[in-house]
Design a protein around this motif. Structure first.
Motif, PDB file in Angstrom:
ATOM      1  N   LEU A 153     -12.549   6.048  -2.821  1.00  0.00           N
ATOM      2  CA  LEU A 153     -11.263   6.030  -3.731  1.00  0.00           C
ATOM      3  C   LEU A 153     -11.570   5.944  -5.062  1.00  0.00           C
ATOM      4  N   VAL A 184      -1.328   4.362  -1.591  1.00  0.00           N
ATOM      5  CA  VAL A 184      -2.783   4.628  -1.052  1.00  0.00           C
ATOM      6  C   VAL A 184      -3.003   5.101  -0.007  1.00  0.00           C
ATOM      7  N   GLN A 209      -7.125   3.642  -7.508  1.00  0.00           N
ATOM      8  CA  GLN A 209      -6.976   3.253  -6.041  1.00  0.00           C
ATOM      9  C   GLN A 209      -7.523   2.072  -5.587  1.00  0.00           C
ATOM     10  N   GLN A 210      -8.722   1.758  -5.716  1.00  0.00           N
ATOM     11  CA  GLN A 210      -9.255   0.463  -5.323  1.00  0.00           C
ATOM     12  C   GLN A 210      -8.611  -0.571  -6.178  1.00  0.00           C
ATOM     13  N   LEU A 216       0.798  -1.367  -0.014  1.00  0.00           N
ATOM     14  CA  LEU A 216      -0.111  -0.135  -0.026  1.00  0.00           C
ATOM     15  C   LEU A 216       0.919   1.199   0.007  1.00  0.00           C
ATOM     16  N   LYS A 246      -5.498  -0.988  -6.792  1.00  0.00           N
ATOM     17  CA  LYS A 246      -4.251  -1.114  -6.150  1.00  0.00           C
ATOM     18  C   LYS A 246      -4.473  -1.849  -4.635  1.00  0.00           C
ATOM     19  N   VAL A 247      -5.643  -1.508  -3.815  1.00  0.00           N
ATOM     20  CA  VAL A 247      -6.128  -1.941  -2.663  1.00  0.00           C
ATOM     21  C   VAL A 247      -6.045  -3.632  -2.935  1.00  0.00           C
TER      22      VAL A 247
END
Length: 295
Positions: free
Chosen positions: A137, A128, A141-142, A123, A144-145
């Motif tokens: 987000l 993030v 970004q979502q 993260l 990436k999580v």
């Protein structure tokens, strides 16, 4: 790393038939085995059935005939102990209405080998925000999580469908490093993608799906031993040399040919995966034979 073509089989499809209502069946009798270790690159044209194949493997969809096994169990049984060994991030997803820290806690509770330190590290690399609601987000970004969590689960099979969609160029570089770090001899990552350039130095083995069949399934060692990139004066000369795929560039022809072919100027550098893909969907049997057998 373990030779992925001789490693143990962790999932498999035998004689699988599947189709959606009022459409031609995608698969009539599909056979495919997934082995432990490596970052599998699953390639195919739009509509080839890549996402459907991933859903069959993970038990999201059920075969209409044939058998799909996952870690020795029928995939459609979706046993909790089996699902805890697999992490699947689809191309289209909806995030829960919870904060990031709560999401990490939920994931850690479901996956026995979840690595919180790895999750936090990934993260940070992705930059993030600390503890936002996932729903607030951006799409990138979502994603990436979800990618960070999938790699941190400790799952033996991680399936990522079009993972680089929505990622900017720096994030794609970070993604490649993260996958390379998380993969290992006892862990398999499957990346299904149209963005071959995003993962060309990462994937091994390479699997090409076309018209309901696996037309290529080979390691990079097998591919680079079996075929070569060469430049010819014309496409006609390349075809005479047994080209498996050819494309013209600035008045010359760059071709993928069997390693035993004669003629042409050898090209140094990385294998052109787009040309390899073209060869697989047009002359799959010849290409697979050059790389060491029938898929």
């Amino acid at each position: 790393m373990t030779d992925t073509m001789t490693a143990k089989v962790i999932a498999g499809l035998e004689g699988v038939r599947f189709g959606y209502p009022r459409r031609k069946p995608l698969f009539e009798s599909l056979d495919y085995r997934i082995r432990s270790g490596g970052v599998v690159g699953l390639l195919g044209k739009n509509g080839a059935g890549k996402t459907t194949l991933l859903k069959l493997i993970s038990g999201v969809l059920f075969a209409q005939a044939g058998q799909v096994t996952l870690f020795g169990d029928p995939a459609e049984q979706r046993r909790a102990a089996t699902l805890a060994r697999i992490s699947y991030i689809p191309e289209q997803f909806e995030v829960p209405q919870i904060r990031l820290r709560e999401y990490i806690t939920v994931q850690a509770g479901y996956f026995p080998r979840f690595d919180r330190q790895m999750m936090e590290r990934f993260l940070q690399r992705f930059e993030v925000p600390g503890n936002e609601y996932l729903s607030e987000l951006s799409f990138g970004q979502q994603k990436k999580v979800l990618i960070a969590a999938a790699l941190a689960t400790g799952a033996e099979l991680v399936i990522l469908d079009e993972p680089t969609n929505g990622l900017d160029i720096p994030s794609k570089q970070i993604f490649r490093r993260m996958v390379a770090e998380a993969a290992g001899d006892n862990r398999t990552v499957i990346i299904s993608t149209h963005q071959v350039k995003d993962v060309e130095n990462l994937i091994d083995p390479i699997v090409v799906l076309d018209e309901g069949r696996i037309v290529l399934d080979a390691t990079m060692e097998q591919i680079t031993s079996g075929v070569a990139m060469r430049r010819f004066a014309t496409e006609a000369e390349a075809e005479q040399a047994g080209a498996l795929a050819v494309e013209s560039y600035l008045g010359t022809a760059v071709a993928l040919v069997p390693a035993t072919a004669e003629g042409g100027e050898p090209l140094s550098g990385a294998l052109d995966l787009e040309l390899l893909f073209h060869g697989a969907v047009t002359r799959g049997a010849q290409l697979q034979a050059a790389c060491g057998g029938v898929a």
